[in-house]
Design an enzyme around this catalytic site. Structure first.
Site, short mmCIF file in Angstrom:
data_model
loop_
_atom_site.label_atom_id
_atom_site.label_comp_id
_atom_site.label_asym_id
_atom_site.label_seq_id
_atom_site.Cartn_x
_atom_site.Cartn_y
_atom_site.Cartn_z
N GLU A 102 43.60 115.83 92.47
CA GLU A 102 43.78 114.40 92.75
C GLU A 102 43.57 114.08 94.22
O GLU A 102 42.89 113.10 94.57
CB GLU A 102 45.18 113.97 92.29
CG GLU A 102 45.60 112.58 92.74
CD GLU A 102 44.78 111.46 92.13
OE1 GLU A 102 45.07 110.29 92.44
OE2 GLU A 102 43.83 111.74 91.35
N HIS A 105 39.94 114.27 95.36
CA HIS A 105 39.27 113.05 94.92
C HIS A 105 39.54 111.91 95.90
O HIS A 105 38.62 111.17 96.28
CB HIS A 105 39.76 112.69 93.52
CG HIS A 105 39.20 111.41 92.98
ND1 HIS A 105 37.87 111.22 92.74
CD2 HIS A 105 39.80 110.23 92.66
CE1 HIS A 105 37.66 110.01 92.28
NE2 HIS A 105 38.82 109.37 92.22
N HIS A 170 38.41 100.75 87.22
CA HIS A 170 38.17 101.65 88.35
C HIS A 170 36.86 102.41 88.14
O HIS A 170 36.06 102.57 89.08
CB HIS A 170 39.34 102.62 88.46
CG HIS A 170 39.33 103.47 89.69
ND1 HIS A 170 39.20 102.96 90.96
CD2 HIS A 170 39.42 104.82 89.85
CE1 HIS A 170 39.23 103.94 91.85
NE2 HIS A 170 39.35 105.08 91.20
N HIS A 291 32.35 102.89 70.46
CA HIS A 291 31.56 103.53 71.51
C HIS A 291 30.42 104.34 70.90
O HIS A 291 29.27 104.27 71.37
CB HIS A 291 32.45 104.44 72.35
CG HIS A 291 31.71 105.23 73.38
ND1 HIS A 291 31.00 104.65 74.41
CD2 HIS A 291 31.55 106.59 73.54
CE1 HIS A 291 30.46 105.59 75.16
NE2 HIS A 291 30.77 106.77 74.66
N HIS A 349 28.56 114.66 80.46
CA HIS A 349 28.33 113.38 79.79
C HIS A 349 28.60 112.22 80.75
O HIS A 349 27.85 111.25 80.81
CB HIS A 349 29.22 113.28 78.56
CG HIS A 349 28.85 112.17 77.63
ND1 HIS A 349 27.64 112.09 76.99
CD2 HIS A 349 29.56 111.07 77.22
CE1 HIS A 349 27.59 111.00 76.24
NE2 HIS A 349 28.75 110.36 76.37
#
Length: 381
Positions: A102, A105, A170, A291, A349
Site C-alpha cells: 500500500e 503505491h 479512483h 461486465h 487483465h
C-alpha cells in the site's frame, strides 16, 4: 499525523520523482519536456498496474489511515502497530507485506504528482517565453487539478474502508489521467515531427484526413471502453470476479438468478446492501454477468474501429495494436474464470485495460489531428 511525519512523507514523494527527473535531465534528447511527458505516461501506466496489484492482493487497507501508516511516514516506523494488527488477524487487511504494498503505491503516486507539477511549471514558463502550441498550459494545468482530485479519492478509498463506488471512481480517474497524459504526449510528438519537417505539406496532407465516420467510431470506442472499465472496476471492488465459475454460461445458465437492484446500488458499504444487510450472491452474479456480456459490445465496437482504421495512414499501427490487445484481453478475462482467479492473470487483465486506454487515446488524437499543416500558437489541442 505529526508535522515531522508529514515532512518525511513529502520528502519521500520528492525522492520518488528524483530518479525520473534526473533521467530526463541527463538524457541526450534535446526536447526534455517531451521526454518528461512520456516518462510520466510510463510511470502512470505502472501506477495503474501496481494499483490493480494492490487491490487484488487485498492491500488497500494495509495501512488503515492516510496519508501515512499509523501516523508514520513508512511501515518501518509503524512496525510495532502493524505486527500487533497482524498478530490479531494473520489473514486480515493489515500485515507487514500488505502495508508495504500500500505505501509503495502511495509513494509512486506522490512521485507522479511531483512530475505533473514539473510539467505544469515548465509549460507555463515556456508558454510565456515562446507562445508555441506544444507548451499551451491548459492541458498540463488540468492534469494538475485532476491529480489533486485523484489524490482525494485515494484518501477516501482508505477512510471510507474500500467503499466500492469510491474505489471504482479512483480507478476511472487513474485511467482518465493516463488518457490525458497520452494526449499531451501525442501533442508533443506531433509538434516535434512538425518542427523537424517529418510531416507532409498541407496541400498533400488534406486527402489523408480521416473520414467523419472513423472519427465518430473512434470516439464511440473510447466511450464504450470507459463504460467497460467502470464495470470491471465494479466487479473487482465488489469481489465478484468468481461469481460466475464457468464460461460462456454463468453457473450453468445463460441467464442466472441476478439481483440488479442491490448489485448496482452505488452508495453502500463493501459487501453490504444500502440497508446494511450482507450483499446476496445473486447481486454479485449480476455485477459479473453485466461486465462479461458488455465485453461483447467492447469487442464489436473496438474491433470495428480497429478494422476500419487498419488502412488509414498514420493510425494503422495503432489499429493493429488494439486488435492484438483486444484478443489478449478476451483470453485473460476467460482464463481468470477458468483458472479460479490467478493473481498474475488478473493483474495482466487490468494492464490490458490500461493499454487499451493508451491505444484508443492515440487513435483518437491521430484521427483528430492528422499529419498536415503546422500548428498555430492559438491551437490549444
Amino acid at each position: 499525523m505529526q508535522l515531522s511525519s508529514m515532512l518525511q512523507l513529502g520528502l519521500t514523494g520528492l525522492l520518488a520523482a528524483c530518479l525520473p527527473l534526473s533521467m530526463v535531465w541527463m538524457s541526450s534528447d534535446p526536447n526534455k519536456y517531451r521526454k518528461l511527458v512520456w516518462v510520466t505516461v510510463f510511470l502512470t501506466f505502472d501506477l495503474i498496474v501496481f494499483g490493480a496489484f494492490t487491490r487484488l492482493t487485498d492491500s488497500g487497507l494495509g495501512c488503515p489511515d492516510w496519508p501515512g501508516c499509523y501516523g508514520a511516514a513508512n511501515p518501518f516506523l509503524a512496525h510495532a502497530e502493524i505486527v500487533a494488527a497482524e498478530t490479531l488477524m494473520p489473514t486480515g487487511p493489515v500485515t507487514v507485506v500488505k502495508a508495504w504494498i500500500e505505501m509503495i503505491h502511495r509513494y509512486l503516486a506522490m512521485g507522479i504528482g511531483v512530475l505533473i507539477m514539473a510539467l505544469m511549471a515548465t509549460a507555463w514558463r515556456q508558454w510565456r517565453k515562446t507562445r508555441r502550441a506544444e507548451y499551451a498550459p491548459a492541458l498540463p494545468t488540468m492534469l494538475f487539478v485532476f491529480v489533486l482530485v485523484q489524490g482525494a479519492f485515494g484518501a477516501w478509498t482508505v477512510t471510507l474502508k474500500l467503499q466500492p463506488v469510491i474505489v471504482t471512481i479512483h480507478l476511472l480517474l487513474g485511467m482518465g489521467l493516463l488518457s490525458m497524459l497520452v494526449w499531451l504526449g501525442a501533442r508533443q510528438n506531433r509538434a516535434s515531427a512538425l518542427a523537424h519537417g517529418r510531416f507532409t505539406a498541407p496541400a498533400a496532407a488534406a486527402p489523408a484526413a480521416a473520414p467523419a465516420t472513423l472519427g465518430r467510431l473512434a470516439l464511440a470506442a473510447a466511450v464504450v471502453l470507459a463504460v467497460q472499465i467502470a464495470l470491471g472496476g465494479w466487479v473487482s471492488t465488489n469481489y465478484a470476479t468468481l461469481a460466475c465459475t464457468d464460461f460462456p454460461l454463468c453457473n450453468g445458465k445463460l441467464v442466472p438468478e441476478m439481483d440488479f437492484e442491490h448489485g448496482f446500488h452505488l452508495w453502500r458499504e463493501l459487501g453490504k446492501t444500502a440497508a446494511g444487510h450482507y450483499l446476496p450472491f445473486s447481486a454479485l452474479t449480476a455485477i459479473h454477468w453485466v461486465h462479461r456480456n458488455f465485453a461483447f459490445v467492447v469487442l464489436a465496437v473496438l474491433g470495428l474501429a480497429a478494422w476500419r482504421a487498419r488502412t488509414h495512414p498514420g493510425v494503422a499501427r495503432h489499429a493493429r495494436g488494439i486488435g492484438i490487445v483486444l484478443a489478449v484481453q478476451a483470453a485473460t478475462g476467460i482464463a481468470t474464470v477458468y483458472l479460479n482467479f490467478p493473481l498474475t492473470i488478473a493483474v495482466l487483465h487490468n494492464a490490458g485495460a490500461a493499454l487499451l486506454v493508451l491505444m484508443v487515446t492515440m487513435l483518437n488524437y491521430k484521427i483528430k489531428y492528422p499529419s498536415g499543416p503546422v500548428l498555430q500558437a492559438s491551437h490549444h489541442q
